[in-house]
Enzyme design. Sequence first.
Site, short mmCIF file in Angstrom:
data_model
loop_
_atom_site.label_atom_id
_atom_site.label_comp_id
_atom_site.label_asym_id
_atom_site.label_seq_id
_atom_site.Cartn_x
_atom_site.Cartn_y
_atom_site.Cartn_z
N ASP A 1 1.14 -1.23 -0.10
CA ASP A 1 0.06 -0.13 0.29
C ASP A 1 0.95 1.23 -0.06
O ASP A 1 1.89 1.71 0.87
CB ASP A 1 -0.89 -0.01 1.29
CG ASP A 1 -2.03 0.78 1.00
OD1 ASP A 1 -2.19 1.42 0.26
OD2 ASP A 1 -2.60 1.48 2.17
N ASN B 1 -10.55 -2.87 -6.57
CA ASN B 1 -9.63 -1.97 -7.26
C ASN B 1 -10.10 -1.76 -8.40
O ASN B 1 -10.06 -0.63 -9.13
CB ASN B 1 -8.64 -2.48 -7.33
CG ASN B 1 -7.45 -2.13 -6.36
OD1 ASN B 1 -6.52 -3.32 -5.98
ND2 ASN B 1 -7.91 -1.45 -4.76
N TRP B 2 -11.10 -2.47 -9.05
CA TRP B 2 -11.93 -2.11 -9.93
C TRP B 2 -12.76 -0.85 -9.82
O TRP B 2 -13.14 -0.67 -10.66
CB TRP B 2 -13.28 -3.63 -10.43
CG TRP B 2 -13.12 -4.56 -11.08
CD1 TRP B 2 -12.89 -6.14 -9.67
CD2 TRP B 2 -11.83 -5.30 -12.05
NE1 TRP B 2 -11.47 -7.02 -10.61
CE2 TRP B 2 -11.53 -6.31 -11.66
CE3 TRP B 2 -11.17 -4.01 -12.95
CZ2 TRP B 2 -10.41 -7.40 -13.00
CZ3 TRP B 2 -10.44 -5.31 -13.92
CH2 TRP B 2 -10.06 -6.36 -13.84
N ARG C 1 -0.03 8.36 -10.11
CA ARG C 1 -1.01 7.21 -9.53
C ARG C 1 -0.11 6.38 -10.01
O ARG C 1 -0.09 5.88 -9.98
CB ARG C 1 -2.00 7.36 -8.85
CG ARG C 1 -2.44 8.27 -8.08
CD ARG C 1 -3.96 8.17 -7.66
NE ARG C 1 -4.00 7.02 -7.21
CZ ARG C 1 -4.87 6.63 -5.75
NH1 ARG C 1 -3.58 7.37 -5.14
NH2 ARG C 1 -4.35 5.10 -5.60
C1 FPP Z 1 -2.07 0.37 -3.36
O1 FPP Z 1 -1.14 1.37 -3.30
C2 FPP Z 1 -0.90 -0.68 -3.98
C3 FPP Z 1 -2.54 -1.22 -4.89
C4 FPP Z 1 -3.17 -1.13 -5.82
C5 FPP Z 1 -1.73 -1.90 -6.37
C6 FPP Z 1 -0.52 -2.59 -5.96
C7 FPP Z 1 0.34 -2.41 -7.73
C8 FPP Z 1 1.44 -3.23 -7.30
C9 FPP Z 1 2.71 -2.01 -6.10
C10 FPP Z 1 2.33 -2.56 -8.55
C11 FPP Z 1 3.12 -4.24 -9.36
C12 FPP Z 1 2.24 -5.49 -9.08
C13 FPP Z 1 2.89 -5.89 -9.99
C14 FPP Z 1 2.35 -7.34 -10.03
C15 FPP Z 1 2.98 -5.58 -11.93
P1 FPP Z 1 -3.06 2.44 -3.35
O2 FPP Z 1 -2.60 3.22 -5.04
O3 FPP Z 1 -3.72 2.42 -3.10
O4 FPP Z 1 -2.27 3.90 -2.64
P2 FPP Z 1 -2.54 4.91 -1.45
O5 FPP Z 1 -3.10 4.47 -0.40
O6 FPP Z 1 -1.50 5.87 -1.49
O7 FPP Z 1 -3.34 5.66 -2.52
#
Ligand code: FPP
Length: 235
Positions: free
Chosen positions: A14, A62-63, A27
């Site tokens: 996260d 996440n969708w 992002r």
């Molecule tokens: C949460 O951060 C992260 C995700 C929803 C995606 C995780 C994906 C990766 C680390 C990319 C690499 C993975 C692969 C397999 C290619 P957030 O966007 O919720 O962060 P925030 O809470 O700061 O908004």
Amino acid sequence: MAKAGINHIAFIMDGNGRWAQARGLSRLDGHKEGANTLRTVVETLIEQNVPVASFYAFSSENWGRPKAEVEGLMLLLKNYLTSEVDKLAEKGAKLTFVGDRTKGGKLSSSILALMDKAEEKTKDGTAIHLNICINYGGQDEIARAVQKLVDAGEGVITPKAIESQLDTAGQPMPDLCIRTGGEQRLSNFMLWQLSYAELFFSKSYWPAFSKEELTQIIQDFSGRQRRFGKLPENQ
Ligand code: FPP
């Protein structure tokens, strides 16, 4: 109790978005940097002889993010599945994908095909087993497991039977779960598997999560006692 060995670490990656925003980046730039962190973390886990690791890459929820972010994440995933798999195979990693992979479901057929290919290509890996959790939700996984038992005509549903139908069937349960980004919750990740796991919450955003921090957490964990609801030994 014996010094705790580690069989499996689960990661909630996260903080990509906040890491990017703090730098005036998009992002998606944060997710790209997050993919680099994933590479470093896998290398560290191999060095530390951790046999299994799970990564929450894309949840069933996440969708609901903006279309551009979902499409960007899917593209990143496609790139990862094409460019990274050979390197992972060379390192001796075995890849499996955890989550709902129903054909005609939310994941595109091209991504599903790449997942099958990556699993096939890395199936003999023995250095580390990596579960990449995509279109994954813990409650959904348990519901799918129970549904399989019902479909098979099972009259009595036991925890052992449910476990045998999880996407991670046959694997050791995570000993610890590491969540970066400062929030202290599970967000529907591996609800069954994390029943007895130690939980670590790091304030680092995932793109800033370092080899040093991971190594320290592994060392700290190895000094902890786990009791599984029982008393410590010699009491
Ligand atoms: C949460 O951060 C992260 C995700 C929803 C995606 C995780 C994906 C990766 C680390 C990319 C690499 C993975 C692969 C397999 C290619 P957030 O966007 O919720 O962060 P925030 O809470 O700061 O908004």
